[in-house]
Scaffold this motif. Structure first.
Motif, PDB file in Angstrom:
ATOM      1  N   VAL A   4     -32.899   8.131 -21.836  1.00  0.00           N
ATOM      2  CA  VAL A   4     -32.134   7.269 -22.210  1.00  0.00           C
ATOM      3  C   VAL A   4     -31.811   6.880 -23.402  1.00  0.00           C
ATOM      4  N   LEU A   5     -32.748   7.181 -24.414  1.00  0.00           N
ATOM      5  CA  LEU A   5     -32.806   7.000 -25.798  1.00  0.00           C
ATOM      6  C   LEU A   5     -31.931   8.133 -26.419  1.00  0.00           C
ATOM      7  N   ASN A   6     -32.180   9.231 -25.917  1.00  0.00           N
ATOM      8  CA  ASN A   6     -31.571  10.343 -26.431  1.00  0.00           C
ATOM      9  C   ASN A   6     -29.861  10.469 -25.803  1.00  0.00           C
ATOM     10  N   ALA A   7     -29.339   9.823 -24.768  1.00  0.00           N
ATOM     11  CA  ALA A   7     -28.197   9.611 -24.415  1.00  0.00           C
ATOM     12  C   ALA A   7     -27.500   8.459 -25.393  1.00  0.00           C
ATOM     13  N   SER A  34     -30.003  22.033 -24.613  1.00  0.00           N
ATOM     14  CA  SER A  34     -30.072  21.968 -23.176  1.00  0.00           C
ATOM     15  C   SER A  34     -30.189  20.312 -23.000  1.00  0.00           C
ATOM     16  N   SER A  35     -31.162  19.762 -23.850  1.00  0.00           N
ATOM     17  CA  SER A  35     -31.192  18.321 -24.008  1.00  0.00           C
ATOM     18  C   SER A  35     -29.949  17.632 -24.072  1.00  0.00           C
ATOM     19  N   VAL A  36     -29.186  18.053 -25.193  1.00  0.00           N
ATOM     20  CA  VAL A  36     -27.924  17.535 -25.671  1.00  0.00           C
ATOM     21  C   VAL A  36     -26.842  17.608 -24.721  1.00  0.00           C
ATOM     22  N   GLN A  37     -26.757  18.720 -23.843  1.00  0.00           N
ATOM     23  CA  GLN A  37     -25.825  19.119 -22.763  1.00  0.00           C
ATOM     24  C   GLN A  37     -26.084  18.004 -21.864  1.00  0.00           C
ATOM     25  N   ARG A  38     -27.599  17.867 -21.376  1.00  0.00           N
ATOM     26  CA  ARG A  38     -27.786  16.977 -20.189  1.00  0.00           C
ATOM     27  C   ARG A  38     -27.127  15.466 -20.324  1.00  0.00           C
ATOM     28  N   ALA A  39     -27.424  14.979 -21.681  1.00  0.00           N
ATOM     29  CA  ALA A  39     -26.908  13.693 -22.279  1.00  0.00           C
ATOM     30  C   ALA A  39     -25.455  13.510 -22.290  1.00  0.00           C
ATOM     31  N   LEU A  40     -24.828  14.526 -22.576  1.00  0.00           N
ATOM     32  CA  LEU A  40     -23.304  14.667 -22.794  1.00  0.00           C
ATOM     33  C   LEU A  40     -22.864  14.552 -21.313  1.00  0.00           C
ATOM     34  N   GLN A  41     -23.221  15.329 -20.419  1.00  0.00           N
ATOM     35  CA  GLN A  41     -22.953  15.204 -19.196  1.00  0.00           C
ATOM     36  C   GLN A  41     -23.097  13.981 -18.312  1.00  0.00           C
ATOM     37  N   THR A  42     -24.213  13.219 -18.853  1.00  0.00           N
ATOM     38  CA  THR A  42     -24.538  12.129 -18.182  1.00  0.00           C
ATOM     39  C   THR A  42     -23.528  10.933 -18.579  1.00  0.00           C
ATOM     40  N   LEU A  43     -23.372  11.037 -19.823  1.00  0.00           N
ATOM     41  CA  LEU A  43     -22.439  10.103 -20.430  1.00  0.00           C
ATOM     42  C   LEU A  43     -20.951  10.424 -20.107  1.00  0.00           C
ATOM     43  N   HIS A  44     -20.515  11.625 -19.925  1.00  0.00           N
ATOM     44  CA  HIS A  44     -19.183  11.853 -19.386  1.00  0.00           C
ATOM     45  C   HIS A  44     -19.080  11.389 -18.081  1.00  0.00           C
ATOM     46  N   THR A  45     -20.109  11.435 -17.075  1.00  0.00           N
ATOM     47  CA  THR A  45     -20.003  11.058 -15.770  1.00  0.00           C
ATOM     48  C   THR A  45     -19.831   9.600 -15.688  1.00  0.00           C
ATOM     49  N   ALA A  46     -20.374   8.872 -16.632  1.00  0.00           N
ATOM     50  CA  ALA A  46     -20.377   7.290 -16.505  1.00  0.00           C
ATOM     51  C   ALA A  46     -19.127   7.022 -17.432  1.00  0.00           C
ATOM     52  N   GLY A  47     -18.328   8.025 -17.915  1.00  0.00           N
ATOM     53  CA  GLY A  47     -17.214   7.489 -18.514  1.00  0.00           C
ATOM     54  C   GLY A  47     -17.137   6.928 -19.983  1.00  0.00           C
ATOM     55  N   TRP A  48     -18.333   7.259 -20.595  1.00  0.00           N
ATOM     56  CA  TRP A  48     -18.418   6.794 -22.241  1.00  0.00           C
ATOM     57  C   TRP A  48     -17.937   7.791 -22.929  1.00  0.00           C
ATOM     58  N   LEU A  49     -18.062   9.246 -22.687  1.00  0.00           N
ATOM     59  CA  LEU A  49     -17.564  10.243 -23.580  1.00  0.00           C
ATOM     60  C   LEU A  49     -16.893  11.024 -22.617  1.00  0.00           C
ATOM     61  N   GLY A  50     -15.993  11.952 -23.472  1.00  0.00           N
ATOM     62  CA  GLY A  50     -15.048  12.971 -22.650  1.00  0.00           C
ATOM     63  C   GLY A  50     -14.684  14.230 -23.585  1.00  0.00           C
ATOM     64  N   ALA A  52     -12.825  16.443 -25.773  1.00  0.00           N
ATOM     65  CA  ALA A  52     -11.523  16.306 -26.942  1.00  0.00           C
ATOM     66  C   ALA A  52     -10.432  17.235 -26.375  1.00  0.00           C
ATOM     67  N   ASP A  53      -9.410  16.844 -26.489  1.00  0.00           N
ATOM     68  CA  ASP A  53      -8.082  17.635 -26.227  1.00  0.00           C
ATOM     69  C   ASP A  53      -8.242  18.367 -25.014  1.00  0.00           C
ATOM     70  N   GLY A  54      -9.137  18.171 -23.746  1.00  0.00           N
ATOM     71  CA  GLY A  54      -9.384  18.928 -22.963  1.00  0.00           C
ATOM     72  C   GLY A  54     -10.057  20.033 -22.946  1.00  0.00           C
ATOM     73  N   THR A  55     -11.012  20.042 -24.328  1.00  0.00           N
ATOM     74  CA  THR A  55     -11.782  21.236 -24.706  1.00  0.00           C
ATOM     75  C   THR A  55     -13.006  20.944 -24.257  1.00  0.00           C
ATOM     76  N   PRO A  56     -13.666  21.348 -23.188  1.00  0.00           N
ATOM     77  CA  PRO A  56     -15.388  20.979 -22.830  1.00  0.00           C
ATOM     78  C   PRO A  56     -16.253  21.334 -23.675  1.00  0.00           C
ATOM     79  N   THR A  57     -15.924  22.131 -24.958  1.00  0.00           N
ATOM     80  CA  THR A  57     -16.974  22.512 -25.986  1.00  0.00           C
ATOM     81  C   THR A  57     -16.909  21.385 -27.073  1.00  0.00           C
ATOM     82  N   ARG A  58     -16.011  20.487 -27.279  1.00  0.00           N
ATOM     83  CA  ARG A  58     -15.983  19.647 -28.184  1.00  0.00           C
ATOM     84  C   ARG A  58     -15.898  18.149 -27.519  1.00  0.00           C
TER      85      ARG A  58
END
Length: 248
Positions: A4-7, A34-50, A52-58
């Motif tokens: 949670v803290l990492n996210a 790998s830890s950052v990627q998991r946090a990004l996916q969790t935040l993306h699923t929750a709607g907090w992050l997305g 940029a410009d439809g590019t999944p690498t940014r």
């Protein structure tokens, strides 16, 4: 608990550096990719992050984070009042219109209506702009109380491009000109490819609560277009101030 803290840390870093990629985030945070990627996916699923410009690498801040921030600061009501004014300003200019709010020594982009022209300036919502090196920022500084300007000067004037004003006396002269003509300009002072004009929106208390800007690629900006857009954005900011005063 650590996940949670990492996210939360990932959310904060993306908000400060957006758009940003996984590798850079991992380096800045000193965490495994790998830890950052998991946090990004969790935040993306929750709607907090997305992406940029439809590019999944940014990555950039998502709509939920912006909505929560607006509710916490009252910006949602500001946006509701501003959008009709912004739509009219876009119709008049044919260019991208930004709404920004002051926060600390910077201004934050909270709404954008894009131009239909193929060459355009695209900044993510949540982008923070330097007060002394952006049209929105200079419009706010010019309308702010003296103590706000003094604090900003005391913090120093960072250089972003060769056109950035870094001398306090030159900035004071520029702000006096902003007050005289009713709008601020930016000719590549933050990013060399960006040109803009902006005017402060004055709240009921007499201090700026926001700014409106017309934003164009530097290659499309001329002295005539800046003057024309400046007059229009100044009138639009005054209309929005009247609306906000009436609602208040």
């Amino acid at each position: 608990m650590q996940s949670v803290l990492n996210a939360l840390r990932v959310l904060e870093e993306v908000a400060a550096r957006q758009p940003i990629g996984v590798a850079e985030l991992a380096r800045v945070m000193e965490l495994p990719k790998s830890s950052v990627q998991r946090a990004l996916q969790t935040l993306h699923t929750a709607g907090w992050l997305g992406p940029a410009d439809g590019t999944p690498t940014r990555w950039q801040v998502g709509t939920k984070a912006l909505q929560i921030g607006r509710r916490a600061t009252g910006e949602l009501g500001l946006r509701d009042a501003a959008v009709p004014v912004m739509e009219e300003l876009r119709r008049q200019t044919g260019e991208t219109i930004h709404l920004a709010v002051p926060e600390g020594g910077r201004v934050i982009l909270v709404e954008r209506l894009e131009t239909s022209q193929p060459v355009r300036i695209v900044l993510p919502l949540g982008q923070d702009l330097p007060a002394h090196a952006s049209a929105n920022g200079k419009a706010v500084l010019a309308a702010s109380p003296a103590e706000v300007l003094e604090r900003h000067l005391a913090d120093g004037l960072a250089r972003y491009t060769d056109a950035t004003i870094t001398e306090p006396r030159l900035l004071l002269d520029e702000l006096a000109e902003v007050r005289r003509r009713g709008y601020a300009t930016n000719g590549g002072e933050w990013r060399s490819d960006v040109s803009a004009v902006a005017a402060a929106v004055i709240g009921r208390s007499g201090v700026p609560v926001a700014s409106l800007s017309v934003n164009v690629p530097a290659s499309r900006a001329t002295d005539d277009s800046r003057a024309a857009h400046g007059a229009l954005v100044s009138a639009a900011a005054k209309r929005l101030g009247v609306v906000l005063g009436a609602r208040g």
